[in-house]
Scaffold this motif. Structure first.
Motif: not given
Length: 445
Positions: A32, A36, A162, A166, A170, A174
């Motif tokens: 991820p 990001a 994303l 994730a 989390k 993210y």
């Protein structure tokens, strides 16, 4: 990077059901953090373009394009043109979705970012009103519409990708990463204007200095284009996007199936988006018109505020993972409503009080805005997520932020700063109602 297996996720399932720990066996693994990076770069470049225009709407455009009007009227007319990009944005999203279906994701993204950079740098070459008359204003409005149109087309699906990849624990973390682009983009734009305004004579700044940030925007867009193309055009990421059904679909089909989600999502973020321009563009205009501080002093405070916004956005990820994204967004809406009650006293006070409004506002903005994008859009069915997330963002900006500087400044001049309180409180109320409706719909389902 792992190979793609044959099994695909169920396209009828909500995208929120899939994450790194729960996805079907056929879902490809991807870091991820790598996605990001592309998200942050892309959103920073887009926000930089828009904040360059927003700051110039206060510092430059009233004198360069509206010298025939008072400073107040010139600023209001600049803010009216400022809002035009947000009106054009959903139109651009719709048309560029069709281009992607016909020509491919890479062609669409290249065309959109080229158009965004070209329209932004085109403003740098605009003659002033004293040279071209009303034609200069028409061209400024035309390029602003192109900016919004292109920004709508620049949607690359990376935030949705994303969210899909994730880890379960989390998701809040993210979700906030893409939101970092807004305070970072503002800080860069503000610092550039601060440097130019502080180091040039007023004549030089108004003649050519203000144009430089618009040139810089084109260079930043080129960098962002290659950073994003490096991700979205690789075979691995193309397959990941296809796995998650992150492809454009017909707008009509999406509206018929889950149109309610689009509008709930837009109103759920209203407190965040209403606050957005009320701590960035509006204070600059209000303080400038009332000569309470120098523009350079305000920009310095706002840059510090942008840093607080970054920290607040990061904190939002931790808070959301602990307490839930919807709870975080709802709680911040209440806090923003309380903060709004003090807006007249702070903005109407001396420099210290005005600075406090900006700094506290940025901190609250970071925590709230950090979770404003994915709280409701995660409820779209997988096949609608790509288009739904793009249009939800468009309408959130249009409803919450597009007219905020224009409305806040015009009403504040006529009715006093209490109008800012009413504006923010109404946004907070809309957020709470939308989140309540969203919770009720989830319970019903």
């Amino acid at each position: 990077m792992s190979s793609i297996l044959q099994q695909h996720p169920d396209p009828s399932a909500p995208i929120a059901d899939y994450d790194a720990g729960e996805v079907p066996a056929g879902h490809s693994k991807v870091a991820p953090g790598e996605i990001a990076v592309g998200v942050v770069i892309g959103r920073t470049s887009e926000n930089f373009d828009f904040f360059v225009f927003g700051i110039a709407s206060v510092m430059v455009f009233p004198s360069v394009f509206f010298p025939f009007a008072s400073r107040l009227d010139g600023t209001l007319m600049s803010f009216a043109i400022f809002a035009m990009a947000f009106i054009a944005r959903p139109i651009g999203t719709t048309l560029f979705m069709d281009i992607q279906r016909r020509m491919g994701r890479g062609f669409k993204l290249t065309l959109a970012l080229f158009l965004l950079g070209t329209s932004t740098v085109g403003m740098a070459f605009l003659p002033s009103y004293s040279v071209l008359g009303g034609g200069a204003i028409v061209l400024l409005a035309f390029f602003r519409l192109l900016q919004g149109f292109a920004l709508g087309g620049s949607w690359d699906g990376l935030p949705s990708l994303l969210a899909l990849n994730a880890p379960a624990a989390k998701r809040g973390w993210y979700s906030m990463l893409g939101q970092l682009g807004a305070p970072i983009g503002f800080m860069i734009a503000g610092a550039l204007f601060l440097f130019l305004h502080g180091n040039l004579s007023n004549d030089d700044f108004m003649d050519w200095g203000w144009r430089y940030p618009f040139f810089v925007a084109f260079a930043i867009n080129v960098v962002a284009l290659f950073a994003r193309l490096r991700l979205v055009l690789t075979e691995e990421y193309t397959q990941l996007l296809e796995e998650g059904n992150l492809e454009p679909i017909g707008i009509t089909e999406m509206l018929r199936a889950q149109g309610y989600n689009l509008f709930i999502g837009a109103f759920a973020a209203l407190a965040s988006y209403a606050l957005f321009h009320l701590v960035t563009v509006f204070p600059l205009s209000w303080i400038a018109l009332n000569a309470a501080q120098t523009l350079d002093s305000v920009l310095i405070v706002q840059i510090i505020g942008g840093a607080l916004g970054v920290l607040g956005t990061i904190a939002s990820g931790m808070l959301a993972d602990r307490f839930g994204r919807r709870n975080t967004l709802g709680t911040l809406a209440v806090v923003i409503g309380i903060f709004a009650l003090f807006a007249p006293w702070l903005l109407g006070g001396g420099p210290a009080a005005q600075d406090a409004f900006i700094l506290i506002g940025f901190a609250l903005l970071g925590i709230s805005y950090g979770q404003a994008s994915g709280t409701v859009t995660a409820n779209f069915l997988a096949r609608f997520r790509y288009t739904g997330a793009a249009l939800t963002s468009d309408f959130a900006w249009l409803i919450g932020a597009a007219f905020a500087p224009l409305v806040a400044l015009s009403l504040s001049v006529k009715f006093g700063l209490a109008a800012v309180s009413v504006y923010l409180i109404s946004g907070a109320a809309c957020t709470l109602v939308a989140l309540r409706i969203n919770r009720a719909l989830e319970s019903r389902d």
